[in-house]
Write a protein that holds these residues in place. Structure first.
Motif, PDB file in Angstrom:
ATOM      1  N   UNK A  86      10.848   6.545  -4.779  1.00  0.00           N
ATOM      2  CA  UNK A  86      11.049   7.537  -3.711  1.00  0.00           C
ATOM      3  C   UNK A  86       9.920   8.569  -3.727  1.00  0.00           C
ATOM      4  N   UNK A  87       9.556   9.025  -4.918  1.00  0.00           N
ATOM      5  CA  UNK A  87       8.481  10.016  -5.033  1.00  0.00           C
ATOM      6  C   UNK A  87       7.149   9.448  -4.537  1.00  0.00           C
ATOM      7  N   UNK A  88       6.893   8.165  -4.827  1.00  0.00           N
ATOM      8  CA  UNK A  88       5.636   7.543  -4.421  1.00  0.00           C
ATOM      9  C   UNK A  88       5.466   7.549  -2.905  1.00  0.00           C
ATOM     10  N   UNK A  89       6.579   7.491  -2.185  1.00  0.00           N
ATOM     11  CA  UNK A  89       6.530   7.490  -0.725  1.00  0.00           C
ATOM     12  C   UNK A  89       6.865   8.855  -0.137  1.00  0.00           C
ATOM     13  N   UNK A  90       6.886   9.890  -0.983  1.00  0.00           N
ATOM     14  CA  UNK A  90       7.286  11.221  -0.550  1.00  0.00           C
ATOM     15  C   UNK A  90       6.240  11.912   0.311  1.00  0.00           C
ATOM     16  N   UNK A  91       6.649  13.001   0.901  1.00  0.00           N
ATOM     17  CA  UNK A  91       5.788  13.727   1.837  1.00  0.00           C
ATOM     18  C   UNK A  91       4.526  14.257   1.174  1.00  0.00           C
ATOM     19  N   UNK A  92       4.614  14.703  -0.067  1.00  0.00           N
ATOM     20  CA  UNK A  92       3.472  15.318  -0.738  1.00  0.00           C
ATOM     21  C   UNK A  92       2.617  14.317  -1.491  1.00  0.00           C
ATOM     22  N   UNK A  93       2.977  13.040  -1.465  1.00  0.00           N
ATOM     23  CA  UNK A  93       2.193  12.030  -2.160  1.00  0.00           C
ATOM     24  C   UNK A  93       0.832  11.855  -1.492  1.00  0.00           C
ATOM     25  N   UNK A  94      -0.166  11.487  -2.288  1.00  0.00           N
ATOM     26  CA  UNK A  94      -1.488  11.212  -1.751  1.00  0.00           C
ATOM     27  C   UNK A  94      -1.408  10.063  -0.763  1.00  0.00           C
ATOM     28  N   UNK A  95      -1.960  10.256   0.414  1.00  0.00           N
ATOM     29  CA  UNK A  95      -1.816   9.241   1.462  1.00  0.00           C
ATOM     30  C   UNK A  95      -2.490   7.929   1.086  1.00  0.00           C
ATOM     31  N   UNK A  96      -3.557   7.973   0.305  1.00  0.00           N
ATOM     32  CA  UNK A  96      -4.251   6.745  -0.063  1.00  0.00           C
ATOM     33  C   UNK A  96      -3.503   5.957  -1.130  1.00  0.00           C
ATOM     34  N   UNK A  97      -2.552   6.588  -1.816  1.00  0.00           N
ATOM     35  CA  UNK A  97      -1.832   5.911  -2.903  1.00  0.00           C
ATOM     36  C   UNK A  97      -0.417   5.519  -2.512  1.00  0.00           C
ATOM     37  N   UNK A  98       0.119   6.120  -1.498  1.00  0.00           N
ATOM     38  CA  UNK A  98       1.524   5.922  -1.154  1.00  0.00           C
ATOM     39  C   UNK A  98       1.814   4.505  -0.686  1.00  0.00           C
ATOM     40  N   UNK A  99       3.042   4.065  -0.960  1.00  0.00           N
ATOM     41  CA  UNK A  99       3.530   2.786  -0.457  1.00  0.00           C
ATOM     42  C   UNK A  99       3.313   1.616  -1.376  1.00  0.00           C
ATOM     43  N   UNK A 100       2.563   1.780  -2.456  1.00  0.00           N
ATOM     44  CA  UNK A 100       2.185   0.652  -3.301  1.00  0.00           C
ATOM     45  C   UNK A 100       3.266   0.372  -4.354  1.00  0.00           C
ATOM     46  N   UNK A 101       4.292  -0.312  -3.920  1.00  0.00           N
ATOM     47  CA  UNK A 101       5.399  -0.663  -4.819  1.00  0.00           C
ATOM     48  C   UNK A 101       4.939  -1.627  -5.912  1.00  0.00           C
ATOM     49  N   UNK A 102       4.160  -2.634  -5.545  1.00  0.00           N
ATOM     50  CA  UNK A 102       3.584  -3.580  -6.510  1.00  0.00           C
ATOM     51  C   UNK A 102       2.085  -3.688  -6.258  1.00  0.00           C
ATOM     52  N   UNK A 103       1.320  -3.850  -7.337  1.00  0.00           N
ATOM     53  CA  UNK A 103      -0.105  -4.152  -7.250  1.00  0.00           C
ATOM     54  C   UNK A 103      -0.347  -5.438  -8.034  1.00  0.00           C
TER      55      UNK A 103
END
Length: 482
Positions: A86-103
């Motif tokens: 949830x934090x990874x996709x949060x409003x204050x997360x860096x836009x270039x890093x957000x959304x990456x559930x798996x790499x």
């Protein structure tokens, strides 16, 4: 932290694979014939795959993706637990890093091409979706699979400010920054393995809904941008807010909202307040390119924090200057009366603001006309307890009533307290300090009063902090008018 993701991953990995936690990630590594664990040291960069996922489909995504990675011996990492997800996709997360559930880290480009196509075929008929990963290029029409070129275990160097910078190695051996930006880009020596597709140029004009022309950006968060624009039908200047799906998620008792839900609710709040001349009129709310946009009347002005910092208005460093306090007090009365009256009228319309701070109050420095803006956290009288619970927690530090988060619902007192703290900032903008030392609030007021601040100013602030708007307005009447 919840063991949900780790337990699920452990069940999906066969013997010969290990899990280790680093930072926010669970790394899944296979054992090599040498008996060592981890990727060969010489593989430092290449094309990596990212898998995006909504919170409620994360386990299903792992069930599909992990066995295929194991089958091919391709290592990967997964975000550590649902709360971090949830934090990874949060409003204050860096836009270039957000959304990456798996790499996922294929060791060769051809292996990446084969793997992403297989994963696409395995997931395309599943009801899976996730936040758009802005740094990547999506694969075909998938809502969860994307790719970018970057470092696996890249060399790093220390910047002059002490932070670390990841680097890529060019074919000539030069070290260049591994740019992690909120749009897809490739190093100059790398070719897109799926063919080139045109990029939108920075100067290209965007017309949302084939009507609203975006002229410039006001600001960005991971939840979406805010923009200045023009309605090409009416010619009127507009302000546009964007909501990105599956970002800034709010989850309570199995129910969730994301940025798009919050933006549509804000539009409904503005509709409720349409009759108020100092609230921007809502003009449109629609979807375009998977994102939700709200268009509203554009109002101009400076926020009240900046207003009180103007050289001809600021008080705290110059209170001893002859005539400064006498000039400041009538302005304070005007601003305070308008602010309190606006909040009172919003309440009469069946709305509670929730997040009232200097950034949400605009003022014309010359006429002192004022507007309320940004109703993202506001709630309606008819909203259910879940909506109120979100509003209770969503506020600006230094402007939230003590122990407010213990309540189940917002109340008018919360907004009046915030108004009182906004007016406190007119004296000295140190509100965040009181989170650490609440007693300092009286210390500052004592000092200003000793230097000649009218008692009515202090009592007005005190009345608002206690939630008594009527008393505050009565006290203001004793102050000089402009």
């Amino acid at each position: 932290m919840s063991p949900t993701y780790r337990d699920s991953l452990a069940q999906l990995l066969p013997s010969g694979w290990t899990i280790h936690r680093h930072d926010i990630w669970l790394h899944a590594n296979r054992e090599y014939s040498s008996g060592t664990s981890g990727r060969p040291a010489e593989i430092t960069q290449g094309f990596k795959l990212h898998v995006s996922s909504a919170l409620d489909t994360a386990l299903r995504v792992m069930e599909i993706i992990v066995p295929e990675c194991v089958k091919r011996g391709v290592e990967f990492k997964v975000v550590g637990d649902p709360q971090l997800h949830v934090m990874l996709d949060g409003k204050r997360q860096t836009r270039a890093a957000s959304g990456k559930f798996m790499t996922i880290y294929p060791l060769e480009t051809e292996a990446m091409r084969e793997l992403i196509e297989t994963l696409y075929l395995l997931t395309r008929d599943e009801p899976l979706t996730g936040p758009h990963i802005l740094s990547d290029r999506r694969y075909r029409d998938s809502k969860i699979l994307s790719y970018r070129y970057g470092g696996f275990y890249p060399p790093q160097r220390v910047r002059i400010d002490g932070t670390h910078e990841s680097l890529l190695v060019s074919p000539g051996g030069d070290l260049v920054p591994d740019e992690r930006v909120p749009y897809f880009t490739l190093p100059p020596w790398v070719v897109d393995p799926f063919g080139t597709r045109p990029f939108r140029g920075v100067d290209d004009q965007i017309a949302l809904k084939e009507r609203y022309l975006v002229e410039s950006a006001y600001g960005f968060s991971n939840a979406g941008g805010t923009y200045y624009g023009t309605d090409t039908v009416t010619g009127a200047p507009v302000f546009i807010k964007e909501g990105r799906p599956l970002t800034n998620c709010w989850v309570r008792d199995g129910r969730s909202w994301d940025s798009t839900d919050i933006l549509r609710h804000e539009f409904n709040v503005l509709e409720k307040l349409r009759s108020l001349p100092w609230v921007p009129s809502p003009l449109d709310c629609f979807e375009d390119a998977e994102h939700t946009f709200m268009v509203q009347e554009r109002v101009t002005g400076t926020n009240v924090r900046q207003f009180w910092a103007r050289n001809d208005v600021i008080l705290s460093p110059y209170i001893r200057m002859p005539g400064r306090l006498e000039k400041w007090v009538p302005i304070f009365r005007t601003v305070a009366e308008k602010l309190i009256s606006m909040v009172v009228e919003v309440h009469r319309q069946g709305v509670l603001l929730g997040d009232l701070s200097p950034d949400n109050v605009l003022i014309d420095p010359e006429s002192h006309d004022m507007w309320l803006v940004d109703f993202e956290s506001a709630v309606l009288d008819q909203d259910d307890l879940d909506q109120h619970a979100r509003g209770v927690l969503w506020g600006t530090p230094g402007f939230m009533r003590p122990n407010r988060t213990d309540a189940q619902r917002l109340s008018p007192v919360d907004d009046f307290y915030a108004a009182g703290m906004i007016l406190y900032g007119a004296l000295c903008p140190v509100n965040q300090l009181f989170e650490l030392n609440p007693s300092a609030r009286e210390v500052f007021l004592d000092g200003f009063t000793t230097l000649g601040l009218p008692h009515a100013v202090r009592k007005t602030i005190d009345a608002l902090l206690a939630g008594d708007s009527r008393k505050a307005l009565d006290l203001l009447e004793s102050l000089p008018s402009p």
